[in-house]
Design a protein around this motif. Structure first.
Motif, PDB file in Angstrom:
ATOM      1  N   ALA A 172       0.833  -1.208   0.000  1.00 43.26           N
ATOM      2  CA  ALA A 172       0.000   0.000   0.000  1.00 43.26           C
ATOM      3  C   ALA A 172       0.867   1.257   0.000  1.00 43.26           C
ATOM      4  CB  ALA A 172      -0.945  -0.012   1.200  1.00 43.26           C
ATOM      5  N   ARG A 173       1.932   1.247   0.799  1.00 43.21           N
ATOM      6  CA  ARG A 173       2.831   2.413   0.827  1.00 43.21           C
ATOM      7  C   ARG A 173       3.484   2.631  -0.543  1.00 43.21           C
ATOM      8  NH1 ARG A 173       4.555   0.130   6.132  1.00 43.21           N
ATOM      9  NH2 ARG A 173       3.592   1.437   7.712  1.00 43.21           N
ATOM     10  N   ALA A 174       3.866   1.543  -1.208  1.00 49.52           N
ATOM     11  CA  ALA A 174       4.499   1.662  -2.524  1.00 49.52           C
ATOM     12  C   ALA A 174       3.507   2.171  -3.570  1.00 49.52           C
ATOM     13  CB  ALA A 174       5.071   0.307  -2.945  1.00 49.52           C
ATOM     14  N   ALA A 175       2.236   1.802  -3.440  1.00 47.06           N
ATOM     15  CA  ALA A 175       1.226   2.207  -4.414  1.00 47.06           C
ATOM     16  C   ALA A 175       0.685   3.611  -4.160  1.00 47.06           C
ATOM     17  CB  ALA A 175       0.069   1.206  -4.399  1.00 47.06           C
ATOM     18  N   ALA A 176       0.773   4.107  -2.926  1.00 48.64           N
ATOM     19  CA  ALA A 176       0.147   5.380  -2.546  1.00 48.64           C
ATOM     20  C   ALA A 176       0.541   6.566  -3.432  1.00 48.64           C
ATOM     21  CB  ALA A 176       0.421   5.685  -1.077  1.00 48.64           C
ATOM     22  N   PRO A 177       1.808   6.768  -3.790  1.00 47.03           N
ATOM     23  CA  PRO A 177       2.149   7.929  -4.616  1.00 47.03           C
ATOM     24  C   PRO A 177       1.542   7.880  -6.021  1.00 47.03           C
ATOM     25  CG  PRO A 177       4.116   7.007  -3.579  1.00 47.03           C
ATOM     26  CD  PRO A 177       2.998   6.038  -3.346  1.00 47.03           C
ATOM     27  N   HIS A 178       1.163   6.679  -6.473  1.00 44.66           N
ATOM     28  CA  HIS A 178       0.686   6.499  -7.839  1.00 44.66           C
ATOM     29  C   HIS A 178      -0.838   6.551  -7.974  1.00 44.66           C
ATOM     30  CE1 HIS A 178       4.818   5.493  -8.638  1.00 44.66           C
ATOM     31  NE2 HIS A 178       4.769   4.610  -7.661  1.00 44.66           N
ATOM     32  N   VAL A 179      -1.552   6.674  -6.854  1.00 43.35           N
ATOM     33  CA  VAL A 179      -3.013   6.790  -6.932  1.00 43.35           C
ATOM     34  C   VAL A 179      -3.328   8.053  -7.723  1.00 43.35           C
ATOM     35  CG1 VAL A 179      -5.125   7.171  -5.615  1.00 43.35           C
ATOM     36  CG2 VAL A 179      -3.420   5.548  -4.785  1.00 43.35           C
ATOM     37  N   THR A 180      -4.160   7.903  -8.746  1.00 44.30           N
ATOM     38  CA  THR A 180      -4.467   9.023  -9.632  1.00 44.30           C
ATOM     39  C   THR A 180      -5.968   9.307  -9.629  1.00 44.30           C
ATOM     40  OG1 THR A 180      -2.580   8.451 -11.025  1.00 44.30           O
ATOM     41  CG2 THR A 180      -4.277   9.862 -12.013  1.00 44.30           C
ATOM     42  N   VAL A 181      -6.313  10.572  -9.476  1.00 45.29           N
ATOM     43  CA  VAL A 181      -7.700  11.027  -9.508  1.00 45.29           C
ATOM     44  C   VAL A 181      -7.772  12.197 -10.486  1.00 45.29           C
ATOM     45  CG1 VAL A 181      -9.586  12.025  -8.166  1.00 45.29           C
ATOM     46  CG2 VAL A 181      -8.081  10.315  -7.119  1.00 45.29           C
ATOM     47  N   ASN A 182      -8.650  12.097 -11.471  1.00 44.29           N
ATOM     48  CA  ASN A 182      -8.813  13.154 -12.475  1.00 44.29           C
ATOM     49  C   ASN A 182      -7.480  13.557 -13.113  1.00 44.29           C
ATOM     50  OD1 ASN A 182     -11.592  13.274 -12.125  1.00 44.29           O
ATOM     51  ND2 ASN A 182     -11.416  14.754 -10.458  1.00 44.29           N
ATOM     52  N   GLY A 183      -6.636  12.559 -13.389  1.00 43.05           N
ATOM     53  CA  GLY A 183      -5.369  12.804 -14.077  1.00 43.05           C
ATOM     54  C   GLY A 183      -4.242  13.304 -13.208  1.00 43.05           C
ATOM     55  N   ARG A 184      -4.474  13.467 -11.904  1.00 47.51           N
ATOM     56  CA  ARG A 184      -3.411  13.944 -11.002  1.00 47.51           C
ATOM     57  C   ARG A 184      -3.076  12.867  -9.993  1.00 47.51           C
ATOM     58  NH1 ARG A 184      -4.461  19.111  -8.128  1.00 47.51           N
ATOM     59  NH2 ARG A 184      -2.211  19.196  -8.013  1.00 47.51           N
ATOM     60  N   SER A 185      -1.805  12.545  -9.899  1.00 44.65           N
ATOM     61  CA  SER A 185      -1.365  11.533  -8.948  1.00 44.65           C
ATOM     62  C   SER A 185      -1.264  12.141  -7.552  1.00 44.65           C
ATOM     63  CB  SER A 185       0.001  10.971  -9.358  1.00 44.65           C
ATOM     64  OG  SER A 185       1.009  11.943  -9.145  1.00 44.65           O
ATOM     65  N   ALA A 186      -1.246  11.263  -6.562  1.00 42.14           N
ATOM     66  CA  ALA A 186      -1.084  11.723  -5.175  1.00 42.14           C
ATOM     67  C   ALA A 186       0.249  12.434  -5.019  1.00 42.14           C
ATOM     68  CB  ALA A 186      -1.175  10.539  -4.213  1.00 42.14           C
ATOM     69  N   ALA A 187       1.281  11.970  -5.725  1.00 43.27           N
ATOM     70  CA  ALA A 187       2.602  12.617  -5.651  1.00 43.27           C
ATOM     71  C   ALA A 187       2.517  14.042  -6.178  1.00 43.27           C
ATOM     72  CB  ALA A 187       3.619  11.810  -6.428  1.00 43.27           C
ATOM     73  N   GLN A 188       1.775  14.268  -7.269  1.00 45.88           N
ATOM     74  CA  GLN A 188       1.626  15.615  -7.807  1.00 45.88           C
ATOM     75  C   GLN A 188       0.860  16.521  -6.830  1.00 45.88           C
ATOM     76  OE1 GLN A 188      -0.237  14.308 -11.473  1.00 45.88           O
ATOM     77  NE2 GLN A 188       1.469  15.152 -12.660  1.00 45.88           N
ATOM     78  N   VAL A 189      -0.214  15.997  -6.250  1.00 44.98           N
ATOM     79  CA  VAL A 189      -1.006  16.779  -5.300  1.00 44.98           C
ATOM     80  C   VAL A 189      -0.160  17.121  -4.078  1.00 44.98           C
ATOM     81  CG1 VAL A 189      -3.024  16.756  -3.773  1.00 44.98           C
ATOM     82  CG2 VAL A 189      -3.199  15.827  -6.093  1.00 44.98           C
ATOM     83  N   ALA A 190       0.606  16.154  -3.577  1.00 44.59           N
ATOM     84  CA  ALA A 190       1.434  16.387  -2.390  1.00 44.59           C
ATOM     85  C   ALA A 190       2.532  17.414  -2.640  1.00 44.59           C
ATOM     86  CB  ALA A 190       2.053  15.071  -1.925  1.00 44.59           C
ATOM     87  N   SER A 191       3.040  17.428  -3.880  1.00 46.14           N
ATOM     88  CA  SER A 191       4.131  18.381  -4.185  1.00 46.14           C
ATOM     89  C   SER A 191       3.592  19.753  -4.597  1.00 46.14           C
ATOM     90  CB  SER A 191       5.031  17.814  -5.282  1.00 46.14           C
ATOM     91  OG  SER A 191       4.327  17.775  -6.510  1.00 46.14           O
ATOM     92  N   GLY A 192       2.271  19.869  -4.722  1.00 53.31           N
ATOM     93  CA  GLY A 192       1.678  21.159  -5.062  1.00 53.31           C
ATOM     94  C   GLY A 192       1.599  21.419  -6.557  1.00 53.31           C
ATOM     95  N   LEU A 193       1.903  20.426  -7.368  1.00 51.17           N
ATOM     96  CA  LEU A 193       1.823  20.610  -8.832  1.00 51.17           C
ATOM     97  C   LEU A 193       0.393  20.660  -9.315  1.00 51.17           C
ATOM     98  CD1 LEU A 193       4.650  18.228 -10.063  1.00 51.17           C
ATOM     99  CD2 LEU A 193       4.730  20.693  -9.801  1.00 51.17           C
TER     100      LEU A 193
END
Length: 193
Positions: A172-193
């Motif tokens: 789950a931890r490995a998959a968490a950054p790759h969760v994508t909603v409406n074309g934005r990944s969790a990593a993008q949301v977390a980094s403010g992109l």
């Protein structure tokens, strides 16, 4: 009043439905074995009522409606129109509190988007845990697949999608950054992109 042919047909249909709820994998888990024994008791009661057997059981656990949950003795009807039977109650010991779900997300809990990017790690019996998101389960190979109902989860599917808790949390931890909603990944949301 229900006619006897319709009642018999409904009871036999209930027998088939109850049989479909049996757990098919031999997990060795005492709770799973108790669940299957309860299903067998319900099937016996329904069959006896459908065939007019004189020896219909009067005590039948209500595990179909309340699996593995502590509860007191009560009367219930396994099928509408049947003579009520007595459930002896669930496991003794009073109220049980069990941690059965963890939530994993790259976003902090106070982030407004936390819930939509979260992945669940849910208990599946015994020492088995599944990594879930929106009715899909993460497999050992890193791919998501639709989670079938319990009676359709064969041994091969369980081996590929249920893990010990440490493994499930790691996946789950490995998959968490790759969760994508409406074309934005969790990593993008977390980094403010």
């Amino acid at each position: 009043m229900i006619n006897s042919d319709a009642r018999r047909e409904a009871l036999l249909e209930a027998v088939q439905l109850a049989a479909g709820e049996r757990l098919t994998d031999d997990t060795g888990d005492p709770a799973d074995e108790a669940y299957n024994r309860a299903i067998d008791d319900v099937i016996a009661a329904l069959t006896a009522a459908a065939t007019g057997a004189a020896e219909a059981p009067t005590t039948v656990p209500c595990f179909l409606a309340n699996p593995h949950h502590p509860h007191g003795a009560h009367d219930w009807a396994p099928q509408p129109g049947m003579t009520p039977v007595r459930c002896p109650g669930g496991p003794a010991g009073g109220v049980t509190v069990t941690a059965c779900r963890y939530e994993v997300s790259l976003l902090p809990v106070d982030n407004i988007n936390h819930a939509i990017y979260a992945i669940g790690v849910e208990h599946r019996g015994g020492d088995r845990w599944a990594v879930v998101r929106q009715r899909e389960c993460l497999g050992a190979d890193g791919t998501w697949s639709w989670e079938p109902i319990p009676s359709e989860r064969g041994g091969e599917w369980l081996a590929a999608h249920c893990f010990d808790l440490d493994t499930a949390l790691r996946l789950a931890r490995a998959a968490a950054p790759h969760v994508t909603v409406n074309g934005r990944s969790a990593a993008q949301v977390a980094s403010g992109l």
